[in-house]
Design an enzyme around this catalytic site. Structure first.
Site, PDB file in Angstrom:
ATOM      1  N   HIS A 137      42.117  33.980  28.817  1.00 40.19           N
ATOM      2  CA  HIS A 137      41.719  32.182  28.889  1.00 40.19           C
ATOM      3  C   HIS A 137      41.877  31.503  27.833  1.00 40.19           C
ATOM      4  CE1 HIS A 137      38.934  36.081  31.327  1.00 40.19           C
ATOM      5  NE2 HIS A 137      39.352  35.120  31.950  1.00 40.19           N
ATOM      6  N   LYS A 153      49.528  33.105  34.881  1.00 35.64           N
ATOM      7  CA  LYS A 153      48.333  33.525  35.470  1.00 35.64           C
ATOM      8  C   LYS A 153      47.709  32.363  36.857  1.00 35.64           C
ATOM      9  CE  LYS A 153      45.025  36.781  36.239  1.00 35.64           C
ATOM     10  NZ  LYS A 153      43.158  37.292  35.309  1.00 35.64           N
ATOM     11  N   CYS A 199      36.080  37.593  29.448  1.00 40.94           N
ATOM     12  CA  CYS A 199      36.549  38.791  29.752  1.00 40.94           C
ATOM     13  C   CYS A 199      35.182  39.764  30.139  1.00 40.94           C
ATOM     14  CB  CYS A 199      38.011  39.523  29.025  1.00 40.94           C
ATOM     15  SG  CYS A 199      39.423  38.019  28.972  1.00 40.94           S
ATOM     16  N   HIS A 232      42.246  36.721  44.375  1.00 43.25           N
ATOM     17  CA  HIS A 232      41.159  37.745  44.685  1.00 43.25           C
ATOM     18  C   HIS A 232      41.507  38.821  45.865  1.00 43.25           C
ATOM     19  CE1 HIS A 232      39.022  35.527  41.741  1.00 43.25           C
ATOM     20  NE2 HIS A 232      39.059  36.568  40.822  1.00 43.25           N
ATOM     21  N   LYS A 241      40.872  30.490  37.844  1.00 41.57           N
ATOM     22  CA  LYS A 241      39.900  29.652  38.482  1.00 41.57           C
ATOM     23  C   LYS A 241      40.159  28.832  36.958  1.00 41.57           C
ATOM     24  CE  LYS A 241      36.792  27.740  40.825  1.00 41.57           C
ATOM     25  NZ  LYS A 241      37.375  27.171  42.137  1.00 41.57           N
ATOM     26  N   HIS A 299      39.799  33.444  44.954  1.00 40.54           N
ATOM     27  CA  HIS A 299      41.220  32.353  45.232  1.00 40.54           C
ATOM     28  C   HIS A 299      42.246  33.918  45.071  1.00 40.54           C
ATOM     29  CE1 HIS A 299      42.554  34.118  41.141  1.00 40.54           C
ATOM     30  NE2 HIS A 299      41.253  34.022  40.670  1.00 40.54           N
ATOM     31  N   CYS A 322      41.402  33.975  23.169  1.00 39.03           N
ATOM     32  CA  CYS A 322      41.691  35.389  24.168  1.00 39.03           C
ATOM     33  C   CYS A 322      42.983  34.533  24.972  1.00 39.03           C
ATOM     34  CB  CYS A 322      40.381  35.338  25.449  1.00 39.03           C
ATOM     35  SG  CYS A 322      40.475  35.897  26.845  1.00 39.03           S
ATOM     36  N   CYS A 362      34.839  38.101  23.879  1.00 38.80           N
ATOM     37  CA  CYS A 362      35.539  37.018  25.527  1.00 38.80           C
ATOM     38  C   CYS A 362      34.754  37.240  26.337  1.00 38.80           C
ATOM     39  CB  CYS A 362      36.794  37.634  25.472  1.00 38.80           C
ATOM     40  SG  CYS A 362      37.703  35.754  26.797  1.00 38.80           S
TER      41      CYS A 362
HETATM   42  N1  MSP Z   1      34.735  42.112  37.294  1.00 33.93           N
HETATM   43  C1  MSP Z   1      35.820  42.382  36.620  1.00 33.93           C
HETATM   44  C2  MSP Z   1      35.936  43.918  37.068  1.00 33.93           C
HETATM   45  C3  MSP Z   1      35.285  44.733  36.929  1.00 33.93           C
HETATM   46  S1  MSP Z   1      36.144  46.054  38.389  1.00 33.93           S
HETATM   47  C4  MSP Z   1      34.447  47.582  38.005  1.00 33.93           C
HETATM   48  C5  MSP Z   1      36.825  41.665  37.135  1.00 33.93           C
HETATM   49  N2  MSP Z   1      36.648  40.831  37.786  1.00 33.93           N
HETATM   50  S2  MSP Z   1      38.002  38.961  38.462  1.00 33.93           S
HETATM   51  O1  MSP Z   1      36.893  38.560  39.071  1.00 33.93           O
HETATM   52  O2  MSP Z   1      38.258  38.468  37.481  1.00 33.93           O
HETATM   53  O3  MSP Z   1      38.646  40.301  38.995  1.00 33.93           O
HETATM   54  C6  MSP Z   1      40.143  40.682  38.391  1.00 33.93           C
HETATM   55  C7  MSP Z   1      40.806  40.934  39.445  1.00 33.93           C
HETATM   56  O4  MSP Z   1      41.197  40.245  40.547  1.00 33.93           O
HETATM   57  C8  MSP Z   1      42.904  41.540  38.904  1.00 33.93           C
HETATM   58  O5  MSP Z   1      42.403  42.657  37.990  1.00 33.93           O
HETATM   59  C9  MSP Z   1      42.665  41.382  39.847  1.00 33.93           C
HETATM   60  O6  MSP Z   1      42.399  42.437  41.208  1.00 33.93           O
HETATM   61  C10 MSP Z   1      42.426  40.239  40.860  1.00 33.93           C
HETATM   62  N3  MSP Z   1      42.642  39.316  40.085  1.00 33.93           N
HETATM   63  C11 MSP Z   1      42.543  37.590  39.493  1.00 33.93           C
HETATM   64  N4  MSP Z   1      43.589  36.470  39.335  1.00 33.93           N
HETATM   65  C12 MSP Z   1      44.310  37.268  39.633  1.00 33.93           C
HETATM   66  C13 MSP Z   1      45.999  36.977  40.018  1.00 33.93           C
HETATM   67  N5  MSP Z   1      46.226  36.029  39.727  1.00 33.93           N
HETATM   68  N6  MSP Z   1      46.751  37.687  40.240  1.00 33.93           N
HETATM   69  C14 MSP Z   1      47.126  39.190  40.444  1.00 33.93           C
HETATM   70  N7  MSP Z   1      45.694  39.154  40.651  1.00 33.93           N
HETATM   71  C15 MSP Z   1      44.367  38.648  40.476  1.00 33.93           C
HETATM   72  O7  MSP Z   1      37.753  41.464  36.285  1.00 33.93           O
END
Ligand code: MSP
Length: 510
Positions: free
Chosen positions: A146, A295, A128, A20, A298, A17, A143, A125
């Site tokens: 989430h 935030k 997470c 990311h 998904k 999304h 959590c 969680c």
């Molecule tokens: N897989 C772990 C990260 C491992 S790194 C060694 C993880 N994955 S995640 O798919 O949940 O991605 C988290 C990251 O996605 C956040 O740290 C950020 O970089 C990005 N984001 C996810 N949602 C976001 C927002 N709503 N806003 C900004 N960044 C966001 O955690």
């Protein structure tokens, strides 16, 4: 100089999304800017495929973790060219060479005496993949990220001696004030450490989707250890037959949002110390994209689909909007209305329109040839030192401020056009020199801002530079000097076609 920048690797339990995309675009802007400075850049992104988040999502969808991972990793991979992300490698933690390397590094941690066997009991969680301490959980054992109930878990596992690094981590924070940026995130991580570090579970007995522990293959590694190590393992196999470790490690900057700061700013340096590896130089922690005050995520269902946004607005508009609207380092609300406003007023009008008007006037009044550099345009002072100032901003990881600075120059050019009114000058043959100087000023100003803007909006700046015969300038910041170095400016060049950079939204959207 080598420059190694990374994004988090994303869970494949869901599709990408805009959140990311935001992190990935931020890292891409840094990578592109550093390449413009002639640095030897390695830019890594990828997917985090093991652990409970993925295993449970697969179960819920009646599929295997590998199938789910293959499908969603492909979605993340496909997103990269669509948002013009110039990553040098895409790591998947289900890659065999990654798993082999994780096993090697963790064996070293074990041999160095930082692992022991014990009983884990606590609140967990599954989204997470994180064990929450009392002060990290929401009301009623939920959590806070989430908003789901935590699960009480108890199992035989292996532990990592995080507590052994208490002093060394405090020292690291004291020695390196820029270890975590911005400052309030540094304080947050430090106060977590100062609260006292506890050992953390390193393995999961009840899960089979992961990397087996090399010394106890009946258990798989806790997904965060496997995931963090991607930054190191990717270097060993990204280029066939070559190990990039010595060239690029330690990383210059890990980019992420604040949700995963504890893992990166606390666990990760401890793990690297335990494995006798040098530490990365900095982490940059940005905020959240918010929708409806929450935030974007998904699991909360309040997401903007980047694929749809690109279809509607184009990739440059997405990149520009994200970094102009949401200051790198802060939370920021996004909305489709916000997109439309910035698109129309800033991209379409202030940049796109200025470019097309300028080229049209050069076509009409000067047969399509940009006048030679005059003695003075009236813009020199405004543009003096712009490239150096941009570099200083980037060195401080002030990505949004860097964009704001360049945008002030774009606005300066718009005012210049209004003040000089070349369409009036053209009516008076006696003022031909003034018209020349003005048209040169506008074209040269557009050349410089397009180079400076290139890391943010690569497609339209490339088109703009190509239209004034300066396409090659995009790759070097050294060319972004107003007036050009050694005849490198816009003067004397024949202009070409400029496609409409940002078509009116109605046309794009319908
Ligand atoms: N897989 C772990 C990260 C491992 S790194 C060694 C993880 N994955 S995640 O798919 O949940 O991605 C988290 C990251 O996605 C956040 O740290 C950020 O970089 C990005 N984001 C996810 N949602 C976001 C927002 N709503 N806003 C900004 N960044 C966001 O955690």
């Amino acid at each position: 100089m080598p420059y190694y920048v990374t994004t988090p690797i994303y869970y494949v339990n869901a599709e990408p999304h805009l959140g990311h995309a935001y992190s990935t675009i931020g890292a891409d802007i840094l990578a592109r800017h550093m390449r413009q400075r002639g640095e030897d850049v390695f830019f890594l992104t990828g997917t985090d495929e093991h652990g409970e988040p993925v295993a449970r999502a697969a179960e819920a969808q009646n599929t295997t973790p590998q199938e789910l991972a293959d499908r969603n990793a492909q979605r993340f991979k496909d997103m990269m060219p669509l948002i013009d992300v110039s990553n040098d490698f895409f790591i998947r933690t289900s890659d065999q060479p990654h798993k082999d390397e994780v096993a090697r590094v963790m064996q070293r941690v074990y041999d160095n005496g930082y692992v022991y066997e014990g009983m884990y009991e606590g609140w967990y969680c599954p989204r997470c993949a994180d064990f929450k301490s009392e002060h990290e959980m929401g009301e009623g054992h939920t959590c806070p990220i989430h908003k789901i109930p935590l699960e009480q878990q108890s199992e035989q596992s292996w532990f990592f001696k995080l507590s052994a690094f208490q002093e060394r981590l405090e020292q690291l924070f004291a020695d390196q004030p820029e270890w975590v940026m911005p400052r309030h995130r540094y304080n947050e991580a430090l106060s977590f450490i100062k609260g006292g570090l506890h050992d953390v579970a390193l393995s999961r007995a009840k899960l089979s989707w992961g990397v087996p522990l090399p010394w106890a293959p009946d258990q798989v590694m806790y997904v965060w250890f496997d995931a963090l190590l991607n930054y190191l393992t990717a270097l060993t196999y990204a280029r066939e037959g070559e190990n990039l470790h010595d060239r690029f490690w330690p990383a210059d900057v890990h980019v992420m949002a604040k949700d995963i700061i504890k893992f990166h700013a606390v666990y990760w340096p401890a793990l690297l110390m335990a494995a006798d590896e040098p530490l990365p130089k900095r982490m940059f922690v940005h905020g959240y994209l918010l929708m409806g005050g929450e935030k974007m995520s998904k699991s909360l269902g309040n997401v903007l689909d980047p694929f749809k946004v690109i279809e509607l607005f184009g990739s440059d508009a997405l990149r520009f909007y994200c970094y102009r609207e949401v200051s790198f380092g802060q939370d920021g609300a996004v909305s489709t209305e916000g997109f439309e406003t910035r698109y129309n007023t800033e991209l379409a009008n202030e940049y796109g329109n200025l470019a097309s008007r300028t080229l049209a006037m050069i076509g009409r009044y000067r047969d399509g040839v940009i006048p030679e550099e005059p003695d003075e345009t009236g813009l020199e002072e405004d543009f003096a030192g712009a490239a150096d100032e941009l570099s200083t901003r980037f060195d401080a990881l002030e990505v949004t401020a860097a964009l704001d600075d360049v945008w002030s120059l774009v606005r300066r050019l718009n005012r210049y056009a209004e003040e000089r009114a070349p369409w009036q000058l053209a009516k008076d043959p006696e003022r031909a020199d003034e018209l020349d100087a003005t048209l040169y000023g506008l074209a040269e100003g557009l050349r410089v801002v397009s180079i400076l803007l290139h890391p943010f909006i690569p497609q339209s700046t490339t088109k703009m530079l190509a239209a004034i015969g300066c396409e090659a300038d995009a790759s070097s910041l050294a060319t972004a000097e107003f007036g050009g170095r050694e005849g490198a400016g816009a003067g004397g060049r024949k202009i070409g076609e400029l496609p409409q950079l940002f078509p009116k939204l109605e046309a794009a959207g319908d």
